[in-house]
Scaffold this active site. Structure first.
Site, PDB file in Angstrom:
ATOM      1  N   GLU A  80       0.827  -1.207   0.000  1.00  0.00           N
ATOM      2  CA  GLU A  80       0.000   0.000   0.000  1.00  0.00           C
ATOM      3  C   GLU A  80       0.861   1.258   0.000  1.00  0.00           C
ATOM      4  O   GLU A  80       0.514   2.251  -0.640  1.00  0.00           O
ATOM      5  CB  GLU A  80      -0.969   0.016   1.181  1.00  0.00           C
ATOM      6  CG  GLU A  80      -1.903   1.198   1.105  1.00  0.00           C
ATOM      7  CD  GLU A  80      -3.215   1.004   1.839  1.00  0.00           C
ATOM      8  OE1 GLU A  80      -3.982   1.979   1.879  1.00  0.00           O
ATOM      9  OE2 GLU A  80      -3.478  -0.096   2.353  1.00  0.00           O
TER      10      GLU A  80
ATOM     11  N   SER B 112       6.356 -17.754   2.038  1.00  0.00           N
ATOM     12  CA  SER B 112       6.756 -17.159   3.309  1.00  0.00           C
ATOM     13  C   SER B 112       8.233 -16.782   3.293  1.00  0.00           C
ATOM     14  O   SER B 112       9.015 -17.272   2.477  1.00  0.00           O
ATOM     15  CB  SER B 112       6.469 -18.117   4.470  1.00  0.00           C
ATOM     16  OG  SER B 112       7.279 -19.266   4.368  1.00  0.00           O
TER      17      SER B 112
ATOM     18  N   GLY C 170      -5.976   5.355  -1.112  1.00  0.00           N
ATOM     19  CA  GLY C 170      -6.344   3.973  -1.377  1.00  0.00           C
ATOM     20  C   GLY C 170      -7.796   3.703  -1.033  1.00  0.00           C
ATOM     21  O   GLY C 170      -8.298   4.145   0.002  1.00  0.00           O
TER      22      GLY C 170
ATOM     23  N   GLY D 298      -5.826   6.631 -14.752  1.00  0.00           N
ATOM     24  CA  GLY D 298      -6.875   7.511 -15.254  1.00  0.00           C
ATOM     25  C   GLY D 298      -6.867   8.854 -14.547  1.00  0.00           C
ATOM     26  O   GLY D 298      -6.027   9.124 -13.679  1.00  0.00           O
TER      27      GLY D 298
END
Length: 140
Positions: free
Chosen positions: A64, A94, A84, A110
């Site tokens: 993020e 892992s 977000g 966009g």
């Protein structure tokens, strides 16, 4: 974007938000291209879950952070910012120690919505996490 502008942007990102989550996890921005942003994160006990492997939430934080910063780097931040609104993260392998590298690239850039894919790899180049993220572009 010139090489100097790319380096200035990386320097800004690496010095922005001291004391916040990304800094506390040791995320370091390393590369910026015309459509991607990369960063590393150390895998230590600080990001482990109880079984001694990297917590999925730590992967999501790296993803993020990259996705959000990618969008904001390519906006006129005097007029817009990106936040977000959706993240979908797949934990594929892992890792318990070392360094992971994440790279975010636009799927769609966009005017009001950005969608990016973020791939996180271990030091061998193996894919450990695949994330897609949607950001809404909002006028200030």
């Amino acid at each position: 974007m010139t090489e100097q502008e790319k380096q200035e942007t990386l320097d800004f990102l690496n010095n922005w938000g001291n004391g916040l989550l990304a800094k506390n996890l040791g995320i370091l921005f390393t590369q910026l291209t015309e459509d991607s942003l990369s960063a590393t994160m150390p895998v230590t006990e600080k990001v482990h879950q109880p079984f001694g492997i990297m917590h999925g939430g730590a992967s999501c934080v790296l993803a993020e952070t990259l996705g959000s910063c990618l969008s904001n780097v390519f906006l006129d931040t005097e007029k817009f910012y990106a936040v977000g609104t959706n993240i979908n993260s797949n934990h594929l392998r892992s890792i318990s120690k070392g360094t992971v590298t994440g790279t975010a690239k636009f799927i769609r850039k966009g005017k009001t919505v950005h969608v990016s894919e973020i791939k996180i790899r271990n030091e061998k180049g193996e894919l450990i996490n695949y994330t897609t993220m949607t950001n809404n572009v909002i006028a200030k």
